[in-house]
Design a protein around this motif. Structure first.
Motif, short mmCIF file in Angstrom:
data_model
loop_
_atom_site.label_atom_id
_atom_site.label_comp_id
_atom_site.label_asym_id
_atom_site.label_seq_id
_atom_site.Cartn_x
_atom_site.Cartn_y
_atom_site.Cartn_z
N ALA A 125 0.82 -1.22 0.00
CA ALA A 125 0.00 0.00 0.00
C ALA A 125 0.85 1.27 0.00
O ALA A 125 0.50 2.26 -0.65
N ALA A 126 1.97 1.23 0.71
CA ALA A 126 2.83 2.41 0.79
C ALA A 126 3.50 2.74 -0.53
O ALA A 126 3.97 3.86 -0.74
N LYS A 127 3.53 1.79 -1.44
CA LYS A 127 4.18 1.99 -2.74
C LYS A 127 3.21 2.44 -3.83
O LYS A 127 3.63 2.75 -4.94
N MET A 128 1.93 2.47 -3.51
CA MET A 128 0.93 2.81 -4.51
C MET A 128 0.74 4.32 -4.58
O MET A 128 0.49 4.97 -3.57
N ALA A 129 0.84 4.88 -5.77
CA ALA A 129 0.68 6.32 -5.95
C ALA A 129 -0.79 6.72 -6.02
O ALA A 129 -1.16 7.83 -5.63
N SER A 130 -1.64 5.83 -6.52
CA SER A 130 -3.06 6.12 -6.64
C SER A 130 -3.83 4.81 -6.68
O SER A 130 -3.25 3.74 -6.88
N TRP A 131 -5.14 4.94 -6.49
CA TRP A 131 -6.01 3.77 -6.45
C TRP A 131 -7.13 3.94 -7.47
O TRP A 131 -7.73 5.02 -7.58
N ARG A 132 -7.41 2.89 -8.19
CA ARG A 132 -8.45 2.94 -9.23
C ARG A 132 -9.86 2.92 -8.64
O ARG A 132 -10.76 3.59 -9.15
N PHE A 133 -10.05 2.13 -7.56
CA PHE A 133 -11.36 2.01 -6.93
C PHE A 133 -11.24 2.33 -5.44
O PHE A 133 -10.20 2.08 -4.82
N ASP A 134 -12.33 2.81 -4.86
CA ASP A 134 -12.33 3.25 -3.47
C ASP A 134 -12.02 2.12 -2.48
O ASP A 134 -11.44 2.37 -1.42
N TRP A 135 -12.38 0.88 -2.79
CA TRP A 135 -12.25 -0.21 -1.84
C TRP A 135 -10.81 -0.73 -1.70
O TRP A 135 -10.47 -1.38 -0.71
N GLU A 136 -9.95 -0.42 -2.66
CA GLU A 136 -8.66 -1.10 -2.75
C GLU A 136 -7.70 -0.77 -1.60
O GLU A 136 -7.05 -1.66 -1.04
N LYS A 137 -7.58 0.50 -1.26
CA LYS A 137 -6.61 0.91 -0.24
C LYS A 137 -6.89 0.23 1.09
O LYS A 137 -5.99 -0.35 1.72
N GLU A 138 -8.13 0.28 1.54
CA GLU A 138 -8.48 -0.37 2.81
C GLU A 138 -8.30 -1.88 2.72
O GLU A 138 -7.89 -2.52 3.70
N TYR A 139 -8.59 -2.44 1.56
CA TYR A 139 -8.47 -3.88 1.38
C TYR A 139 -7.02 -4.33 1.57
O TYR A 139 -6.75 -5.31 2.29
N ILE A 140 -6.09 -3.62 0.96
CA ILE A 140 -4.68 -3.99 1.07
C ILE A 140 -4.14 -3.66 2.47
O ILE A 140 -3.50 -4.50 3.12
N GLU A 141 -4.38 -2.45 2.96
CA GLU A 141 -3.90 -2.08 4.29
C GLU A 141 -4.52 -2.96 5.36
O GLU A 141 -3.86 -3.31 6.35
N GLY A 142 -5.78 -3.34 5.18
CA GLY A 142 -6.47 -4.15 6.18
C GLY A 142 -5.94 -5.55 6.32
O GLY A 142 -6.21 -6.22 7.34
N MET A 143 -5.17 -6.03 5.33
CA MET A 143 -4.59 -7.37 5.45
C MET A 143 -3.67 -7.50 6.66
O MET A 143 -3.44 -8.60 7.16
N GLU A 144 -3.14 -6.37 7.13
CA GLU A 144 -2.24 -6.40 8.29
C GLU A 144 -2.93 -6.97 9.52
O GLU A 144 -2.27 -7.53 10.41
N ASP A 145 -4.26 -6.86 9.58
CA ASP A 145 -5.01 -7.32 10.74
C ASP A 145 -5.99 -8.43 10.37
O ASP A 145 -7.02 -8.60 11.01
N MET A 146 -5.69 -9.17 9.31
CA MET A 146 -6.56 -10.25 8.86
C MET A 146 -5.84 -11.59 8.97
O MET A 146 -4.62 -11.66 8.80
N ILE A 147 -6.60 -12.63 9.22
CA ILE A 147 -6.08 -13.99 9.22
C ILE A 147 -6.88 -14.80 8.22
O ILE A 147 -8.11 -14.72 8.17
N PHE A 148 -6.18 -15.58 7.39
CA PHE A 148 -6.87 -16.55 6.56
C PHE A 148 -7.13 -17.76 7.42
O PHE A 148 -6.20 -18.37 7.96
N ARG A 149 -8.41 -18.14 7.54
CA ARG A 149 -8.79 -19.24 8.43
C ARG A 149 -9.03 -20.53 7.66
O ARG A 149 -9.83 -20.59 6.75
N ASN A 150 -8.31 -21.55 8.03
CA ASN A 150 -8.62 -22.94 7.68
C ASN A 150 -8.15 -23.79 8.85
O ASN A 150 -6.99 -24.21 8.90
#
Length: 312
Positions: A125-150
């Motif tokens: 996220a820190a390397k991205m200069a701009s975002w095409r859609f509104d959802w993308e920035k939060e989606y990528i930054e939010g991975m820091e606090d996400m767990i893939f569950r299996n």
């Protein structure tokens, strides 16, 4: 199961759920784009097509069977490639959402992540200069606090259910512990050879993209399963894609490429399509005197039930 053949199975992971549209204008988002790029990848030499779905309006990952139905039957009608439906979805989806289309389609193959894990691209996220859609920035930054569950129970239930469908798996192993998880399910009788193990290197939260790590994963799998009982495939994330999959093939493995795993073709050059990556790794493999497996070869090698027994 004989490993005397030099044929290498190429899997192409067409779009995935980790990369966002702003990372590459060539990432397929609509059902039409996914179908077109998948068919081109198969024509280029991919025997297996690993598929996710995206919302055609904004490229957000979606588990919707209605969206899958807009491109999977098109692909099935125009290519004989093995269609592999992801059960990974994304970290934002529930287990039932991730399984929704696979339960309907009952495909020859599904992917299966062999454990819960931190899975993140948030430093991007820190390397991205701009975002095409509104959802993308939060989606990528939010991975820091996400767990893939299996969990073990999740995996057990998936294996038991899909065994009834005759579906086999691409077992995605992001670290050495995932190989031991796989061994546990083999020991309790839920998995039978031949196993198709996808060794994933270079995802933050999993094992690093070091050649030594690939050697360790190969040696561990040999010790746990016996080389005659499984087929290895290699996935190198990002810029590590081509070097690691080439190394893996030399070690007797198969390969996975595609825009899900890397949006680049070479240093600083974005891949304009999935087929470009398939053509590149095919050229490398053929220069090394490997034969490329056809879909029929892949079905025979992996013991798949065949296209006639699916419900696309």
């Amino acid at each position: 199961m004989s490993h005397s053949s030099s044929k290498v199975i190429i899997t192409c992971a067409v779009t995935g759920s980790a990369h966002v549209p702003s990372m590459s204008e060539h990432l397929p988002l609509t059902p039409g784009d996914i179908a077109r790029q998948a068919i081109e990848a198969a024509e280029a030499g991919a025997a297996i097509l690993h598929l996710h779905a995206r919302n055609p309006e904004d490229g957000r990952p979606t588990p919707s069977p209605d969206v899958f139905r807009q491109f999977v039957p098109v692909i099935a009608a125009q290519t004989d490639a093995v269609i592999n439906i992801s059960t990974g979805g994304s970290t934002r989806m529930t287990l039932d959402e991730r399984l929704a289309y696979a339960r309907v389609a009952r495909p020859e193959m599904c992917s299966l992540n062999m454990g819960s894990m931190n899975f993140s691209l948030h430093p991007v996220a820190a390397k991205m200069a701009s975002w095409r859609f509104d959802w993308e920035k939060e989606y990528i930054e939010g991975m820091e606090d996400m767990i893939f569950r299996n969990t073990f129970r999740d995996i057990r239930n998936i294996l038991a259910e899909f065994r009834e469908y005759g579906t086999r798996f691409e077992f995605e192993c992001y670290d050495v512990g995932h190989l031991y998880n796989l061994a546990y399910f083999i020991d309790i009788g839920l998995i039978e050879p031949p196993f198709f193990i996808q060794c994933v290197l270079g995802i933050l939260g999993g094992i690093g993209p070091d050649p030594e790590n690939l050697s360790m994963m190969r040696a561990t799998a040999d010790r746990l399963f016996g080389r005659e009982n499984y087929r290895l495939s290699i996935l190198g994330a990002g810029r590590h894609q081509m070097p690691l999959v080439t190394m893996g093939a030399i070690m007797g493995g198969n390969v996975r490429v595609g825009l899900e795993d890397s949006v680049y073709l070479s240093r600083g050059v974005k891949a304009k399509s999935n087929a470009e990556q398939v053509r590149k790794i095919r050229r490398i493999l053929e220069e090394l005197s490997f034969d490329i497996a056809t879909p029929a070869d892949a079905r025979a090698i992996l013991g798949l039930k065949g296209r006639d027994n699916v419900t696309f």
